[in-house]
Design a protein around this motif. Sequence first.
Motif, PDB file in Angstrom:
ATOM      1  N   ALA A  97       0.656  -1.163   0.101  1.00 55.22           N
ATOM      2  CA  ALA A  97      -0.014   0.089   0.042  1.00 55.22           C
ATOM      3  C   ALA A  97       0.727   1.060   0.131  1.00 55.22           C
ATOM      4  CB  ALA A  97      -0.974  -0.032   1.189  1.00 55.22           C
ATOM      5  N   ALA A  98       2.104   1.107   0.743  1.00 58.51           N
ATOM      6  CA  ALA A  98       2.786   2.312   0.681  1.00 58.51           C
ATOM      7  C   ALA A  98       3.548   2.719  -0.482  1.00 58.51           C
ATOM      8  CB  ALA A  98       3.735   2.014   1.945  1.00 58.51           C
ATOM      9  N   ARG A  99       3.943   1.554  -1.411  1.00 59.02           N
ATOM     10  CA  ARG A  99       4.553   1.833  -2.649  1.00 59.02           C
ATOM     11  C   ARG A  99       3.479   2.281  -3.608  1.00 59.02           C
ATOM     12  NH1 ARG A  99       6.444  -3.704  -1.425  1.00 59.02           N
ATOM     13  NH2 ARG A  99       8.506  -3.444  -0.654  1.00 59.02           N
ATOM     14  N   ALA A 100       2.347   1.975  -3.395  1.00 56.63           N
ATOM     15  CA  ALA A 100       1.132   2.308  -4.501  1.00 56.63           C
ATOM     16  C   ALA A 100       0.722   4.130  -4.107  1.00 56.63           C
ATOM     17  CB  ALA A 100      -0.176   1.509  -4.074  1.00 56.63           C
ATOM     18  N   LEU A 101       1.258   4.464  -2.858  1.00 58.53           N
ATOM     19  CA  LEU A 101       0.855   5.742  -2.582  1.00 58.53           C
ATOM     20  C   LEU A 101       2.204   6.470  -2.814  1.00 58.53           C
ATOM     21  CD1 LEU A 101      -1.408   5.377   0.660  1.00 58.53           C
ATOM     22  CD2 LEU A 101      -2.059   5.911  -1.770  1.00 58.53           C
ATOM     23  N   TYR A 102       3.275   6.186  -2.483  1.00 53.08           N
ATOM     24  CA  TYR A 102       4.505   7.015  -2.392  1.00 53.08           C
ATOM     25  C   TYR A 102       5.767   6.402  -3.255  1.00 53.08           C
ATOM     26  CZ  TYR A 102       1.856   9.769   1.244  1.00 53.08           C
ATOM     27  OH  TYR A 102       1.355  10.539   1.577  1.00 53.08           O
ATOM     28  N   GLY A 103       5.523   5.391  -3.957  1.00 52.48           N
ATOM     29  CA  GLY A 103       6.669   5.051  -4.768  1.00 52.48           C
ATOM     30  C   GLY A 103       7.598   3.757  -4.233  1.00 52.48           C
ATOM     31  N   GLU A 104       8.528   3.442  -4.816  1.00 51.63           N
ATOM     32  CA  GLU A 104       9.561   2.462  -4.071  1.00 51.63           C
ATOM     33  C   GLU A 104      10.443   2.585  -3.244  1.00 51.63           C
ATOM     34  OE1 GLU A 104       9.646  -1.020  -5.208  1.00 51.63           O
ATOM     35  OE2 GLU A 104       7.717  -0.562  -6.083  1.00 51.63           O
ATOM     36  N   ASP A 105      10.881   3.758  -2.852  1.00 49.03           N
ATOM     37  CA  ASP A 105      11.954   4.197  -1.950  1.00 49.03           C
ATOM     38  C   ASP A 105      11.148   4.609  -0.742  1.00 49.03           C
ATOM     39  OD1 ASP A 105      13.790   3.247  -3.833  1.00 49.03           O
ATOM     40  OD2 ASP A 105      14.178   5.404  -4.517  1.00 49.03           O
ATOM     41  N   LEU A 106      11.377   4.052   0.438  1.00 47.67           N
ATOM     42  CA  LEU A 106      10.535   4.232   1.793  1.00 47.67           C
ATOM     43  C   LEU A 106      11.392   4.121   2.843  1.00 47.67           C
ATOM     44  CD1 LEU A 106       7.426   2.369   0.585  1.00 47.67           C
ATOM     45  CD2 LEU A 106       7.571   4.963   0.768  1.00 47.67           C
ATOM     46  N   LEU A 107      11.229   5.005   3.735  1.00 47.66           N
ATOM     47  CA  LEU A 107      11.800   4.941   5.092  1.00 47.66           C
ATOM     48  C   LEU A 107      10.760   4.803   6.266  1.00 47.66           C
ATOM     49  CD1 LEU A 107      14.616   7.771   4.969  1.00 47.66           C
ATOM     50  CD2 LEU A 107      15.000   5.241   4.584  1.00 47.66           C
ATOM     51  N   VAL A 108      10.916   4.209   7.276  1.00 47.32           N
ATOM     52  CA  VAL A 108      10.496   4.494   8.460  1.00 47.32           C
ATOM     53  C   VAL A 108      11.186   5.037   9.423  1.00 47.32           C
ATOM     54  CG1 VAL A 108       9.438   3.065  10.558  1.00 47.32           C
ATOM     55  CG2 VAL A 108       8.819   2.312   8.407  1.00 47.32           C
ATOM     56  N   TRP A 109      10.700   6.173  10.032  1.00 48.50           N
ATOM     57  CA  TRP A 109      11.277   7.171  10.927  1.00 48.50           C
ATOM     58  C   TRP A 109      11.046   6.940  12.264  1.00 48.50           C
ATOM     59  CZ3 TRP A 109       9.673  11.767  13.284  1.00 48.50           C
ATOM     60  CH2 TRP A 109       8.392  12.624  12.851  1.00 48.50           C
ATOM     61  N   ARG A 110       9.660   6.550  12.230  1.00 48.40           N
ATOM     62  CA  ARG A 110       9.284   6.303  14.068  1.00 48.40           C
ATOM     63  C   ARG A 110       8.144   5.369  13.844  1.00 48.40           C
ATOM     64  NH1 ARG A 110       6.930  11.643  17.061  1.00 48.40           N
ATOM     65  NH2 ARG A 110       6.665  10.136  18.461  1.00 48.40           N
ATOM     66  N   SER A 111       8.019   4.595  14.987  1.00 46.81           N
ATOM     67  CA  SER A 111       6.922   3.882  15.304  1.00 46.81           C
ATOM     68  C   SER A 111       6.474   4.060  16.568  1.00 46.81           C
ATOM     69  CB  SER A 111       7.593   2.396  15.059  1.00 46.81           C
ATOM     70  OG  SER A 111       8.284   1.654  15.913  1.00 46.81           O
ATOM     71  N   THR A 112       5.337   4.249  16.951  1.00 43.40           N
ATOM     72  CA  THR A 112       4.868   4.580  18.177  1.00 43.40           C
ATOM     73  C   THR A 112       3.548   3.634  18.733  1.00 43.40           C
ATOM     74  OG1 THR A 112       5.367   6.847  17.747  1.00 43.40           O
ATOM     75  CG2 THR A 112       4.242   6.363  19.628  1.00 43.40           C
ATOM     76  N   PHE A 113       3.726   2.782  19.640  1.00 39.39           N
ATOM     77  CA  PHE A 113       2.464   2.384  20.200  1.00 39.39           C
ATOM     78  C   PHE A 113       1.700   3.370  21.037  1.00 39.39           C
ATOM     79  CE2 PHE A 113       5.287  -1.696  20.610  1.00 39.39           C
ATOM     80  CZ  PHE A 113       4.463  -2.631  20.082  1.00 39.39           C
ATOM     81  N   ILE A 114       0.555   3.227  20.797  1.00 46.23           N
ATOM     82  CA  ILE A 114      -0.473   4.164  21.371  1.00 46.23           C
ATOM     83  C   ILE A 114      -1.531   3.215  22.266  1.00 46.23           C
ATOM     84  CG2 ILE A 114      -2.310   5.829  20.854  1.00 46.23           C
ATOM     85  CD1 ILE A 114      -0.942   6.485  18.446  1.00 46.23           C
ATOM     86  N   ALA A 115      -1.556   3.310  23.408  1.00 40.39           N
ATOM     87  CA  ALA A 115      -2.285   2.406  24.270  1.00 40.39           C
ATOM     88  C   ALA A 115      -3.370   3.448  24.981  1.00 40.39           C
ATOM     89  CB  ALA A 115      -1.344   1.772  25.343  1.00 40.39           C
ATOM     90  N   LYS A 116      -4.538   3.363  24.625  1.00 40.97           N
ATOM     91  CA  LYS A 116      -5.465   4.356  25.441  1.00 40.97           C
ATOM     92  C   LYS A 116      -6.214   3.147  26.491  1.00 40.97           C
ATOM     93  CE  LYS A 116      -7.806   7.519  23.487  1.00 40.97           C
ATOM     94  NZ  LYS A 116      -8.547   8.385  22.647  1.00 40.97           N
ATOM     95  N   ALA A 117      -5.769   3.746  27.724  1.00 40.34           N
ATOM     96  CA  ALA A 117      -6.517   2.737  28.825  1.00 40.34           C
ATOM     97  C   ALA A 117      -7.850   2.877  28.847  1.00 40.34           C
ATOM     98  CB  ALA A 117      -5.940   3.082  30.272  1.00 40.34           C
ATOM     99  N   SER A 118      -8.584   1.969  29.493  1.00 42.18           N
ATOM    100  CA  SER A 118     -10.263   2.124  29.803  1.00 42.18           C
ATOM    101  C   SER A 118     -10.180   3.461  30.483  1.00 42.18           C
ATOM    102  CB  SER A 118     -10.629   0.952  30.713  1.00 42.18           C
ATOM    103  OG  SER A 118     -11.945   1.082  30.993  1.00 42.18           O
ATOM    104  N   GLY A 119     -11.208   4.153  30.057  1.00 42.69           N
ATOM    105  CA  GLY A 119     -11.419   5.560  30.527  1.00 42.69           C
ATOM    106  C   GLY A 119     -10.388   6.574  30.312  1.00 42.69           C
ATOM    107  N   GLY A 120      -9.601   6.180  29.397  1.00 38.31           N
ATOM    108  CA  GLY A 120      -8.757   7.105  28.601  1.00 38.31           C
ATOM    109  C   GLY A 120      -9.278   8.206  27.815  1.00 38.31           C
ATOM    110  N   PRO A 121      -8.715   9.426  28.088  1.00 35.45           N
ATOM    111  CA  PRO A 121      -9.037  10.545  27.487  1.00 35.45           C
ATOM    112  C   PRO A 121      -9.073  10.615  26.110  1.00 35.45           C
ATOM    113  CG  PRO A 121      -6.644  10.995  28.255  1.00 35.45           C
ATOM    114  CD  PRO A 121      -7.165   9.768  28.501  1.00 35.45           C
ATOM    115  N   GLU A 122      -9.971  11.798  25.528  1.00 30.02           N
ATOM    116  CA  GLU A 122      -9.805  11.991  24.294  1.00 30.02           C
ATOM    117  C   GLU A 122      -8.617  12.554  23.677  1.00 30.02           C
ATOM    118  OE1 GLU A 122     -12.470  15.204  22.804  1.00 30.02           O
ATOM    119  OE2 GLU A 122     -12.027  16.317  24.445  1.00 30.02           O
ATOM    120  N   PHE A 123      -8.367  12.285  22.448  1.00 31.66           N
ATOM    121  CA  PHE A 123      -7.113  13.059  21.936  1.00 31.66           C
ATOM    122  C   PHE A 123      -7.765  14.247  20.841  1.00 31.66           C
ATOM    123  CE2 PHE A 123      -3.624   9.518  21.775  1.00 31.66           C
ATOM    124  CZ  PHE A 123      -3.624   9.540  23.092  1.00 31.66           C
TER     125      PHE A 123
END
Length: 270
Positions: A97-123
Motif C-alpha cells: 500500500a505504501a509503494r502504491a501511494l509514495y513509490g518504491e523508496d521508503l523509510l520508517v522514521w518512527r513507530s509508536t505504540f498508542i495505548a489508551k486505557a479504559s477511561g482514557g481521555p480524548e485526543f
Amino acid sequence: MTDLTRQQRDSYREQGFLGPLTLMSVAEMEALRPELAAVLDTPGRAPAPAAELVEGRLAGLVAGRGNGESPVPYMESRHLDSPAVHRLITHPALLAAARALYGEDLLVWRSTFIAKASGGPEFQWHQDWGGVYAPGEEYGLEPPLHFTFWIAISDVTEDSGCLRFVPGTRAVLPARPSGPGRRATLLVPPEHVDESRAVSLPLRPGQCAVFTDRALHASGVNTSGGERLALAVRMTVPAVKVRPHFPGHACTLVSGEDRAGLNRLAEPPR
C-alpha cells in the motif's frame, strides 16, 4: 491485501486518509499480541523525556507502564530493538500500500505504540504536519512530508475511541499549543473544525488506516472497559532529512534504495 486500486489511491489523495485496509486476519493479530505485550513490558532505546518537554504532549495521555513511569521508553520506536515490531512495519501488505501511494523508496522514521486505557481521555483535533513548536524546535522533517499507517492491535471501536477524520483537509490549519511545555502538541482550535463532516473509522485487529501529515484527526474517550492498543508507523521518503528523535535514533529503509544518503539507517533488530 493487494496493491491499491486507482479508486483507493484517488480517495486517499482527495480525503487525506484511507481505510480500513486489512494487513492480517484477526486470528493472526491475536496470535501476535502476546509477543507485542512482552515488548511493552520492557523499555527500549528511547529515554524518558525531561519534564519540561512532556507537559502538553499528547504522549502524556497515553496509558503509563510500570509504576507510573513515562510510557515513552516502552512505546517509542520499538522497531529498532524488537523483531516482532520490525515485522509489523515491514509487513508485505503494508509496504504494498505504501509503494502504491509514495513509490518504491521508503523509510520508517518512527513507530509508536498508542495505548489508551479504559477511561482514557480524548485526543483532540490535530494534524501531524511538521510545524514548529517554538523557535529552534522544529518537528524534525525537512521538507515536512510524512504519512502514517495506524495499525489496530486490539479492537478499535467507537466506544474505545477510534480515529475520527474530517475528510478533504489538505491545508495546514491554524493551531495553538495544548499546554505550556516547550514541545506541547499543537491542537487545531474548535473554530477551525467542522465536526459535522467528521467520520469515524473503527478497525478490527489486523486492520489499519493510512493518512497524510495534514489529515485532521482526533479520537474519543475510551468507554469500552478495555485497553485500546495500536501501532502508528510513521513513514517518509529518503529525500526528506529526519532530525534524530532521541540519542541513538535512526531511520529504517523498508523498501527500495536510499539514494539521498541524508539519514542514519538502522539494521533490522535480531
